[in-house]
Design a protein around this motif. Structure first.
Motif, short mmCIF file in Angstrom:
data_model
loop_
_atom_site.label_atom_id
_atom_site.label_comp_id
_atom_site.label_asym_id
_atom_site.label_seq_id
_atom_site.Cartn_x
_atom_site.Cartn_y
_atom_site.Cartn_z
N UNK A 171 65.79 19.10 56.19
CA UNK A 171 65.52 18.65 57.56
C UNK A 171 66.83 18.69 58.34
N UNK A 172 66.77 19.27 59.51
CA UNK A 172 67.95 19.35 60.37
C UNK A 172 68.51 17.96 60.62
N UNK A 173 69.82 17.83 60.42
CA UNK A 173 70.47 16.54 60.66
C UNK A 173 70.10 16.01 62.05
N UNK A 174 69.96 14.71 62.13
CA UNK A 174 69.65 13.97 63.37
C UNK A 174 68.22 14.16 63.86
N UNK B 297 73.39 21.79 60.98
CA UNK B 297 72.88 22.85 61.86
C UNK B 297 73.40 24.23 61.45
N UNK B 298 74.67 24.30 61.04
CA UNK B 298 75.25 25.61 60.70
C UNK B 298 74.65 26.23 59.44
N UNK C 73 68.44 27.84 59.39
CA UNK C 73 68.07 29.04 60.14
C UNK C 73 67.84 28.69 61.62
N UNK C 74 68.21 29.60 62.50
CA UNK C 74 68.05 29.37 63.94
C UNK C 74 66.62 28.99 64.29
N UNK C 75 66.48 27.95 65.12
CA UNK C 75 65.18 27.52 65.60
C UNK C 75 64.37 26.69 64.63
#
Length: 87
Positions: free
Chosen positions: A46-49, A24-25, A28-30
């Motif tokens: 792809x965002x983790x989880x 996540x860190x 990019x936001x959103x």
């Protein structure tokens, strides 16, 4: 003609596309998915989880197949390329 086919085959080998998880860190936001360039490869971050590892592996197998068969081809100009991975 054979040399042209061999050159195209080598070009396809250099092209690659895959999916990787991004913490996540570093995302990019959103965003849950972003296209990135990593060492000349298109990587879908792809965002983790947000995706199971099993599904990611299945997609990577399919992406490898379409690359090997020549069904996918990277055709970007300099201005159209995705951003470089922030490592």
């Amino acid at each position: 003609m054979a040399d042209e086919g061999t050159a195209k085959q080598r070009e396809r080998v250099r092209e690659s596309v895959r999916i990787e998880f991004v913490p996540k860190e570093k995302m990019p936001d959103g965003c849950r998915v972003v296209p990135l360039m990593v060492d000349g490869a298109l990587v879908w971050g792809v965002l983790e989880n947000e995706m199971t590892n099993e599904l990611r592996m299945d997609f990577n197998s399919l992406l490898d197949y379409i690359m090997t068969c020549g069904l996918y081809r990277q055709n970007w100009t300099e201005g159209e390329m995705p951003p470089v991975h922030p490592r």
